[in-house]
Design a protein around this motif. Structure first.
Motif, mmCIF file in Angstrom:
data_model
loop_
_atom_site.group_PDB
_atom_site.id
_atom_site.type_symbol
_atom_site.label_atom_id
_atom_site.label_comp_id
_atom_site.label_asym_id
_atom_site.label_seq_id
_atom_site.Cartn_x
_atom_site.Cartn_y
_atom_site.Cartn_z
ATOM 1 N N SER A 174 3.187 4.181 -6.924
ATOM 2 C CA SER A 174 3.150 4.852 -5.616
ATOM 3 C C SER A 174 4.326 4.459 -4.739
ATOM 4 N N ALA A 175 4.970 3.341 -5.084
ATOM 5 C CA ALA A 175 6.107 2.890 -4.277
ATOM 6 C C ALA A 175 7.375 3.679 -4.579
ATOM 7 N N CYS A 176 7.425 4.348 -5.743
ATOM 8 C CA CYS A 176 8.657 5.035 -6.144
ATOM 9 C C CYS A 176 9.083 6.129 -5.162
ATOM 10 N N PRO A 177 8.179 7.085 -4.808
ATOM 11 C CA PRO A 177 8.613 8.101 -3.833
ATOM 12 C C PRO A 177 8.941 7.503 -2.468
ATOM 13 N N TRP A 180 12.471 6.001 -2.732
ATOM 14 C CA TRP A 180 13.487 7.058 -2.762
ATOM 15 C C TRP A 180 13.674 7.663 -1.365
ATOM 16 N N ALA A 181 12.566 7.935 -0.687
ATOM 17 C CA ALA A 181 12.646 8.561 0.634
ATOM 18 C C ALA A 181 13.286 7.630 1.667
ATOM 19 N N GLN A 182 12.913 6.344 1.633
ATOM 20 C CA GLN A 182 13.438 5.420 2.629
ATOM 21 C C GLN A 182 14.929 5.156 2.419
ATOM 22 N N ILE A 183 15.370 5.121 1.186
ATOM 23 C CA ILE A 183 16.794 4.930 0.927
ATOM 24 C C ILE A 183 17.597 6.115 1.462
ATOM 25 N N ARG A 184 17.079 7.330 1.240
ATOM 26 C CA ARG A 184 17.756 8.512 1.776
ATOM 27 C C ARG A 184 17.782 8.486 3.307
ATOM 28 N N LEU A 185 16.652 8.092 3.907
ATOM 29 C CA LEU A 185 16.608 8.021 5.363
ATOM 30 C C LEU A 185 17.594 6.985 5.896
ATOM 31 N N ALA A 291 -8.010 -8.304 -1.101
ATOM 32 C CA ALA A 291 -6.812 -8.949 -0.558
ATOM 33 C C ALA A 291 -5.582 -8.578 -1.374
ATOM 34 N N ALA A 292 -5.771 -8.537 -2.712
ATOM 35 C CA ALA A 292 -4.644 -8.196 -3.581
ATOM 36 C C ALA A 292 -4.184 -6.771 -3.332
ATOM 37 N N LEU A 293 -5.139 -5.845 -3.201
ATOM 38 C CA LEU A 293 -4.789 -4.445 -2.956
ATOM 39 C C LEU A 293 -4.037 -4.305 -1.631
ATOM 40 N N ALA A 294 -4.594 -4.938 -0.598
ATOM 41 C CA ALA A 294 -3.941 -4.855 0.716
ATOM 42 C C ALA A 294 -2.568 -5.520 0.697
ATOM 43 N N ALA A 295 -2.499 -6.704 0.030
ATOM 44 C CA ALA A 295 -1.234 -7.440 0.004
ATOM 45 C C ALA A 295 -0.174 -6.715 -0.807
ATOM 46 N N VAL A 296 -0.577 -6.121 -1.932
ATOM 47 C CA VAL A 296 0.384 -5.389 -2.756
ATOM 48 C C VAL A 296 0.918 -4.180 -2.000
ATOM 49 N N GLN A 297 0.015 -3.436 -1.345
ATOM 50 C CA GLN A 297 0.466 -2.290 -0.554
ATOM 51 C C GLN A 297 1.420 -2.740 0.555
ATOM 52 N N SER A 298 1.021 -3.816 1.228
ATOM 53 C CA SER A 298 1.859 -4.322 2.320
ATOM 54 C C SER A 298 3.206 -4.819 1.808
ATOM 55 N N ALA A 299 3.160 -5.573 0.691
ATOM 56 C CA ALA A 299 4.402 -6.110 0.132
ATOM 57 C C ALA A 299 5.305 -5.002 -0.379
ATOM 58 N N LEU A 300 4.703 -3.971 -0.987
ATOM 59 C CA LEU A 300 5.497 -2.843 -1.456
ATOM 60 C C LEU A 300 6.169 -2.123 -0.285
ATOM 61 N N THR A 301 5.377 -1.893 0.753
ATOM 62 C CA THR A 301 5.940 -1.245 1.943
ATOM 63 C C THR A 301 7.063 -2.079 2.540
ATOM 64 N N SER A 302 6.813 -3.394 2.650
ATOM 65 C CA SER A 302 7.821 -4.285 3.205
ATOM 66 C C SER A 302 9.076 -4.301 2.348
ATOM 67 N N ALA A 303 8.896 -4.367 1.020
ATOM 68 C CA ALA A 303 10.046 -4.396 0.119
ATOM 69 C C ALA A 303 10.855 -3.110 0.221
ATOM 70 N N VAL A 304 10.149 -1.983 0.266
ATOM 71 C CA VAL A 304 10.838 -0.693 0.369
ATOM 72 C C VAL A 304 11.615 -0.609 1.682
ATOM 73 N N LEU A 305 10.978 -1.015 2.780
ATOM 74 C CA LEU A 305 11.657 -0.978 4.077
ATOM 75 C C LEU A 305 12.841 -1.938 4.113
ATOM 76 N N ASP A 306 12.697 -3.081 3.449
ATOM 77 C CA ASP A 306 13.817 -4.024 3.393
ATOM 78 C C ASP A 306 14.997 -3.432 2.641
ATOM 79 N N VAL A 307 14.702 -2.759 1.537
ATOM 80 C CA VAL A 307 15.772 -2.102 0.781
ATOM 81 C C VAL A 307 16.423 -1.014 1.629
ATOM 82 N N ALA A 308 15.596 -0.229 2.314
ATOM 83 C CA ALA A 308 16.121 0.834 3.165
ATOM 84 C C ALA A 308 16.941 0.261 4.321
ATOM 85 N N THR A 309 16.416 -0.802 4.926
ATOM 86 C CA THR A 309 17.139 -1.436 6.033
ATOM 87 C C THR A 309 18.486 -1.967 5.569
ATOM 88 N N MET A 310 18.494 -2.612 4.413
ATOM 89 C CA MET A 310 19.759 -3.119 3.881
ATOM 90 C C MET A 310 20.721 -1.970 3.596
#
Length: 608
Positions: A174-177, A180-185, A291-310
């Motif tokens: 689910s993190a793939c789209p 991709w979207a955040q990098i384009r943004l 906790a794992a589900l919430a943390a994975v979703q949060s970590a994925l979102t954070s990682a994606v935003l970090d990549v986009a921010t960079m």
């Protein structure tokens, strides 16, 4: 590896290297905290599982281990947040100092004026200056956060994998789209910053103009305030329009991605709850999996935003790296320039300020012999100031060459050339510094030699005025700032503003301070003086120029008649050359101009 990725890695490596140079200890501590911060949430979740399973199973050992883990990791989490905040602030402070020094060192390293007078260069410089203050630290911060998220993902991802491989795979896919979207943004946001930079730079210009004491008189007299405010507001609206379009695009994408993530999370949560209700696990397992589900979703979102921010920061910080890299001066074969013993010569020099512009010089031939006082006269646009700029190495000829004792100026280190020149320009600077500093900039290496500064001021006829200021030579020549005094004995003293003629004298003092220079350039040195002061200054300048190599530019022909050689310029070439007597006898352009000025003075004398 594609060029975009390669360029991104170059910028990230540069940011890391900058952090190492600026604050190696703080950076190392941040790395340690990154790993600790990534592992702590996993430890807290498993400690919670041990506690719940120990309570449910009446197992004191598990219960106590869970409590101990929660206490230790809770304290560690609290400490990490405070230490991390301090490290971020300290790293930001040190990196900002480093980048600002490096940036303006690079800007100062540009040898000429072509870049400084280029609007596109200033647009890039604004982006580079803004980015240098925060981009390196944010890149490092995003890198740390991304690494921490990866560690969290590894711990909790394994937990989800144990519950069901398809569940872990679904969440990760689910993190793939989103990625991709955040990098384009991010890429579009970086492009938007580049497009909006000219608007914000012009807005800053109008804002500074409205606050500039030098412009205040005309702004109020001509009623320009409303006009300038309107222009400033127009630039703000244009810049905000670019930002608004990008924000709308980001909002649409974020809403779509959030809806997708919420649906997937709901499906995963329902599946987990159903398995636990069916007896495939304990209450502790349920807590860990949630906790794992919430943390994975949060970590994925954070990682994606970090990549986009960079990605966004890489675009803006890339301007800083490109600008500082491009400013490296090219090596010159002549690194030490001896004193002038022969002549300075312009040979077939053509020059224009930009392709498509008119030629300022058209095959100019000009010789200045050592010890000779040469005057340049001519109409506006004849090429007089251009000759001075080329002679100082601010530009290089488009064609032809300029030599110093036979050595091409293009082969001489600009700093060595300028060390041999002292000058006063028609558009001299009025620095908002002390009176002493305003003179000392003429020979900055000797700025602590107060007697020499005082002698230069006395020569220019401004010494008594400066000594009589509230703090003497230490008085600030500005109303924008005070002198900064903060002791109990004295309050900050407001600065003093000199008159135009006083500034002219101070600029002359600045020019004569560098006594060891070989060439003296005087570009309209008395344009701001009254008649009596002008006569006195030119008498002193004649004494100063006697036996020295000098170049005098003046529209007042009575001030150049004592020059050894008078060169009349017209349309970028030498029209006439000779001393005053020879040129008057020739009856050419110089004689005509001289008689016109003399007639004007005679008419004024009769009418008065």
């Amino acid at each position: 590896m594609d060029p975009v990725t390669t360029g991104g890695l170059r910028v990230v490596r540069a940011a890391v290297a900058l952090g190492v140079r600026a604050a190696p200890g703080t950076l190392a501590l941040s790395v340690v905290m990154t790993f600790a911060g990534g592992a702590t949430p996993v430890g807290l979740a498993w400690s919670t599982k041990l506690l719940l399973d120990g309570i449910a199973g009446h197992d004191p050992a598990r219960r106590n281990a869970g409590v101990a883990g929660l206490v230790v990791l809770g304290v560690l989490t609290a400490l990490l947040s405070h230490v991390r905040r301090y490290c971020d602030q300290e790293l930001s402070r040190r990196v900002k100092v480093r980048t600002q020094v490096e940036l303006f060192t690079a800007v100062s390293a540009y040898e000429g004026l072509a870049e400084i007078e280029d609007s596109a260069f200033h647009d890039r410089l604004r982006i580079a200056q803004d980015a240098s203050g925060f981009a390196p630290v944010q890149i490092l911060s995003s890198l740390f956060t991304f690494s921490s998220s990866v560690i969290t993902l590894a711990g909790f991802g394994y937990t989800l994998w144990l519950a069901g491989p398809w569940l872990a795979g679904l969440v990760l896919l689910s993190a793939c789209p989103t990625l991709w979207a955040q990098i384009r943004l991010a890429r579009r946001h970086g492009e938007m910053i580049v497009r909006a930079s000219p608007f914000w730079r012009r807005q800053a210009f109008y804002a500074a103009l409205l606050l500039d004491p030098r412009a205040a008189k005309e702004i109020r007299l001509f009623g320009l305030a409303t006009h300038l405010r309107t222009r400033m507001a127009r630039e703000i609206h244009a810049g905000q329009a670019e930002e608004r379009a990008q924000d709308v695009r980001t909002l649409r994408v974020d809403l779509a991605l959030s809806a997708m993530t919420s649906v997937l999370s709901g499906v995963a949560l329902a599946w987990i709850a159903g398995r636990i209700a069916a007896g495939y696990g304990t209450a502790g397992d349920l807590v860990v999996l949630i906790a794992a589900l919430a943390a994975v979703q949060s970590a994925l979102t954070s990682a994606v935003l970090d990549v986009a921010t960079m990605g966004e920061l890489i675009t803006t910080f890339g301007h800083y790296l490109d600008l500082t890299a491009a400013a490296r001066p090219r090596p010159r074969p002549v690194t030490g320039l001896p004193a002038l013993t022969g002549r300075i010569e312009f040979s077939g020099v053509w020059f224009r300020y930009a392709p498509g512009h008119d030629w300022a010089l058209r095959g100019l031939d000009l010789v200045v012999e050592r010890g000779q006082a040469v005057a340049l006269v001519g109409a506006n646009g004849a090429g007089k100031s251009t000759i001075v700029k080329l002679l100082c190495g601010f530009y290089t000829p488009t064609r032809g060459r300029i030599t110093w004792d036979g050595v091409d100026l293009a082969d001489i280190e600009p700093a060595e050339l300028r060390r041999r020149i002292r000058a006063t320009f028609q558009d001299f600077m009025t620095y908002e510094l002390s009176a002493a500093d305003n003179i000392a900039v003429g020979d900055i290496d000797g700025r602590h030699d107060r007697p020499a500064v005082a002698r230069a001021a006395d020569w220019a006829g401004i010494g008594e005025t400066l000594a009589g200021l509230p703090n003497g030579y230490d008085t600030l020549l500005s109303r924008t700032f005070s002198d900064g005094a903060r002791d109990a004995e004295r309050r900050p003293t407001p600065g003093v503003v000199l008159s135009g003629g006083q500034w002219q004298r101070l600029a002359l003092a600045r020019a004569v301070l560098r006594a060891s220079a070989d060439l003296l350039i005087l570009d309209e040195p008395s344009s701001g003086l009254d008649v009596r002061a002008e006569h006195e200054i030119h008498r002193r300048l004649a004494e100063l120029r006697d036996g020295r190599t000098s170049l005098l530019i003046s529209h007042r022909l009575n001030t150049v008649r004592d020059a050894d050689v008078i060169v009349v310029l017209r349309d970028g070439v030498v029209a006439e050359r000779g001393d005053h007597a020879a040129l008057m006898a020739a009856g050419g352009v110089y004689a005509e101009l001289f008689r016109l000025q003399a007639a004007g003075f005679a008419e004024e004398a009769v009418s008065s």
